[in-house]
Scaffold this active site. Structure first.
Site, short mmCIF file in Angstrom:
data_model
loop_
_atom_site.label_atom_id
_atom_site.label_comp_id
_atom_site.label_asym_id
_atom_site.label_seq_id
_atom_site.Cartn_x
_atom_site.Cartn_y
_atom_site.Cartn_z
N TRP A 146 -34.20 -28.55 41.71
CA TRP A 146 -35.11 -28.46 42.84
C TRP A 146 -35.48 -29.90 43.15
CZ3 TRP A 146 -36.78 -25.00 46.25
CH2 TRP A 146 -37.91 -25.30 47.00
N GLU A 198 -57.13 -17.26 55.61
CA GLU A 198 -56.02 -17.13 54.66
C GLU A 198 -56.21 -15.89 53.78
OE1 GLU A 198 -53.18 -18.15 54.40
OE2 GLU A 198 -52.56 -18.01 52.31
N HIS A 254 -71.52 -10.91 68.05
CA HIS A 254 -70.95 -10.95 69.39
C HIS A 254 -69.83 -9.93 69.58
CE1 HIS A 254 -73.45 -14.35 70.24
NE2 HIS A 254 -72.95 -15.02 69.21
N GLU A 292 -50.52 -9.16 54.56
CA GLU A 292 -49.11 -9.34 54.22
C GLU A 292 -48.65 -8.42 53.12
OE1 GLU A 292 -47.23 -13.67 54.15
OE2 GLU A 292 -49.26 -13.72 53.37
N ASN A 313 -35.74 -32.25 33.52
CA ASN A 313 -36.68 -31.50 34.35
C ASN A 313 -38.00 -32.25 34.29
OD1 ASN A 313 -38.60 -28.48 33.71
ND2 ASN A 313 -38.42 -29.63 35.59
N GLY A 314 -38.48 -32.71 35.45
CA GLY A 314 -39.75 -33.44 35.46
C GLY A 314 -39.69 -34.58 36.45
N LYS A 364 -53.38 -12.98 53.61
CA LYS A 364 -52.78 -12.57 52.33
C LYS A 364 -52.88 -11.06 52.16
CE LYS A 364 -50.98 -15.02 51.29
NZ LYS A 364 -50.33 -16.21 51.57
N CYS A 397 -37.09 -27.88 37.88
CA CYS A 397 -35.66 -27.67 37.67
C CYS A 397 -35.50 -26.83 36.40
CB CYS A 397 -34.93 -28.98 37.46
SG CYS A 397 -35.17 -30.16 38.78
N ARG A 411 -36.06 -21.57 39.15
CA ARG A 411 -36.71 -22.88 39.00
C ARG A 411 -36.18 -23.93 39.97
NH1 ARG A 411 -39.47 -23.20 34.25
NH2 ARG A 411 -39.43 -25.46 34.32
N LYS A 430 -39.46 -15.00 53.74
CA LYS A 430 -40.09 -16.21 53.20
C LYS A 430 -40.00 -17.36 54.22
CE LYS A 430 -41.81 -18.58 49.73
NZ LYS A 430 -43.26 -18.34 49.75
#
Ligand code: G6P
Length: 603
Positions: free
Chosen positions: A74, A477, A500, A484, A100-101, A481, A2, A27, A598
């Site tokens: 958040w 992955e 193969h 993208e 925040n936390g 990445k 946050c 945040r 996103k």
């Protein structure tokens, strides 16, 4: 994650706080709120949704005051809602706080206060701080804050106001950032520099458990034993613009660098006393005869890694399905199936559809989600939250790492519950997971070699990724990445499959990225490396068990040792950095790659 901000000074605090919250919106942005203190007491406005919704409410019902605190949220404990938004006040409306936390022992503290007759109004962990402060209030706000923080466990950055001290703003922190800005007849607190740069470039950085007492004219610092501290301010040279990304050129790099903290928070929530721990503790995995993991994009790749870990440890069959395919394949699932949905946003349309299909067929659904209160989180039977905070770059990095961490812990705990591993083995494996954040930090402290190598790779038309076993899963992955954000064609293959078909594509000057973190399979992957080199390829070899020596065609980047099952958490960091620096050297719009979003909320 946050964002918090506070002001005490000669101006009306409200526009200053709102402007600061804009700079902190990265945040968190599921709700926001502000409290000011004036001659009428506290005036508080809290609003679910984006900051613009809070601004609209304040425009309709203006408030003002020379001291105030603000928060952009958040959500981690309690869904995004007006009530759960900060600031939080104690029941007597005498103390207001922004936080925040995560307060890990908030349940015990809440129970203690409830027994004393305190009535809570929100579902948050943060409210307990305001209630405790009123409970402990002695007449001295500084003494009260010292008493409060002495019983808090977890992480916090706090801004605190008391109705009895109208010109005094208190700040204290542990494990979350908080800075103090110094102006002319005005002083500030904030989670991050961008929120203050329009007013001052002179800041103090608070260390853990240091307390700042701000009035309009001065800032005083104390340690937890109430001894005064002498601190020196620093002058910030950042421009407002660059500071919005915390000094990083792109959000993606910033998010890559945040991964040690994200891993620490997420692992702590599942191994410590967090909500994830409670869910895992109570989960009856013996009720299931198979696991199906379904997701999209990188989240699907996290599932591919998890398959190796679950099958190895739990000896339960695991299928990994693309969510976009799942509902059309007449999946074989029933009430004895556990379906795991993985999603950063919790709003991906294909994943939502797969989840509903699984529920329709009577399967038990468990989600791993980053966004609190999202559709997937709300509709699954069980939800584990990744504590990655808001992820802004379209290409996921930190949320992916947090997903992996939770999946490892699930696999180990399930294996323990099923009696497939001994208590001692379980503890040993969890201990190895617990040190991943430090090992991740070690990887991210040594980025020069990958940065340099990536700068030579911008000209490739196609890049292959190979690995064996779990190294193959993470190669998927790495390849995604790269595609993208760099727009370079790329494929990932299991090393043994090269012969193969794919090896036909290898020619002079092809680049192959090979991963080797599974020591028993080192000779196998090295033989694949030799095969492609002998056909003209160059190889970037990443791993923690590489015995070969570098050569003109073979670049080697070592990784820290860890259990092979958890090694994707380290190799993926190098793969992310590789993609990032290739794309950066091509001058591309890394945070918002073409054609991508996103969160894909359409099928
Ligand atoms: C989009 C993003 C990917 C992401 C995928 C799944 O395609 O571009 O980076 O992995 O969605 O998103 P989710 O929010 O469900 O994890």
């Amino acid at each position: 994650m946050c964002g918090i901000i506070g002001y005490v000074g000669k101006e009306n605090a409200v526009p200053i706080i709102l402007e600061g919250l804009h700079k902190l919106e990265y945040r968190g942005y599921d709700s926001a709120g502000i409290a000011v203190l004036n001659e009428d007491g506290f005036m508080v406005v809290k609003q679910k949704g984006r900051l613009s919704a809070l601004e609209a409410r304040i425009k309709d019902h203006p408030i003002r005051g020379y001291m105030g605190i603000g928060h952009t949220r958040w959500a981690t404990h309690g869904e995004p809602s007006d009530i759960n938004s900060h600031p939080h006040l104690g029941s007597q409306k005498r103390i207001a706080i922004v936080h925040n936390g995560i307060i890990e022992n908030y349940r015990e503290l809440k129970e203690y206060l409830e027994q004393k007759g305190v009535a809570f109004v929100s579902e948050t962990d943060s409210e307990v701080i305001a209630q405790l402060a009123e409970h402990y209030y002695t007449g001295s706000i500084l003494d009260t804050v010292i008493k409060v923080v002495s019983v808090l466990e977890g992480s916090y950055a706090l801004g605190i106001m008391s109705i009895d001290h109208p010109g005094t703003l208190i700040a204290v922190k542990k494990d979350n950032p908080l800075i103090i800005g110094v102006g002319e007849e005005e002083n500030f607190i904030a989670s991050d520099v961008p929120a203050l740069l329009a007013h001052t470039n002179k800041v103090y950085y608070l260390n853990d458990k240091e307390i700042a007492v701000l009035t309009r004219d001065k800032v005083q610092f104390y340690n937890i034993d109430r001894e005064p501290l002498q601190k020196s301010p620093e002058t910030i040279t950042w421009s407002l613009d660059s500071a919005e990304k915390g000094g990083y050129e792109h959000f993606m790099l910033k998010e890559i660098m945040e991964q040690p903290r994200v891993l620490r928070d997420t692992i702590q929530s599942a191994l410590g006393s967090g909500d994830n721990r409670r869910i895992i503790d109570s989960f009856d995995v013996a009720a299931f005869n198979k696991i199906v993991i379904t997701a999209c994009g990188s989240a699907y790749n996290a599932g591919m890694v998890a398959k190796y870990v679950f099958e190895r440890l739990c000896r339960l069959p695991v299928e990994v399905e693309l969510a976009s395919e799942f509902r059309y394949k007449d999946p074989i699932i029933d009430s004895r199936s556990l379906v795991i949905l993985i999603s950063q946003s919790g709003e991906t349309a294909d994943t939502i559809a797969a989840m509903r299909e699984a529920r329709r067929r009577g399967a038990c659904t468990l989600s791993i989600v980053n966004v609190v209160g999202s559709t997937v989180a709300r509709e699954t039977d069980y939800t584990l939250y990744t504590l990655a905070g808001p992820e802004i770059a379209v290409a996921t990095t930190k949320a992916f790492s947090a997903q992996l961490a939770l999946l490892y812990i699930l696999a180990v705990r399930f294996a323990g519950k099923l009696g497939r591993i001994s208590r001692q083995q379980e503890e040993q494996l969890l201990a190895e997971i617990a040190v991943l954040p430090e090992k991740a930090a070690e990887v991210l402290e040594n980025i020069e070699a990958i940065q340099k190598y990536a700068s030579t790779c911008v000209g490739y038309k196609s890049i292959f990724f190979i690995g064996r076993n779990i190294d193959y899963a993470i190669a998927l992955e790495g390849s995604l990445k790269l595609k993208e954000i760099s727009y370079i064609h790329s494929e990932a293959y299991a090393g043994g499959e090269l012969k193969h078909g794919t090896i036909a594509l290898i020619e002079e000057g092809t680049l192959v990225v090979a991963i080797s973190c599974c020591e028993p399979l080192y000779d196998k992957i090295y033989s694949n490396v030799e095969q492609v080199i002998s056909r003209g390829a160059k190889v970037l070899f990443l791993g923690n068990c590489i015995k070969a020596a570098p050569s003109e065609k073979l670049a080697i980047i070592p990784l820290p040792k860890t259990n092979p099952l958890f090694s994707p958490s380290l190799s993926v960091l190098m793969l992310q950095l590789f993609s990032y620096y290739v794309a950066a050297n091509k001058g591309l719009d890394i945070d918002k790659p073409r054609n991508l979003a996103k969160s894909v909320t359409v099928e």
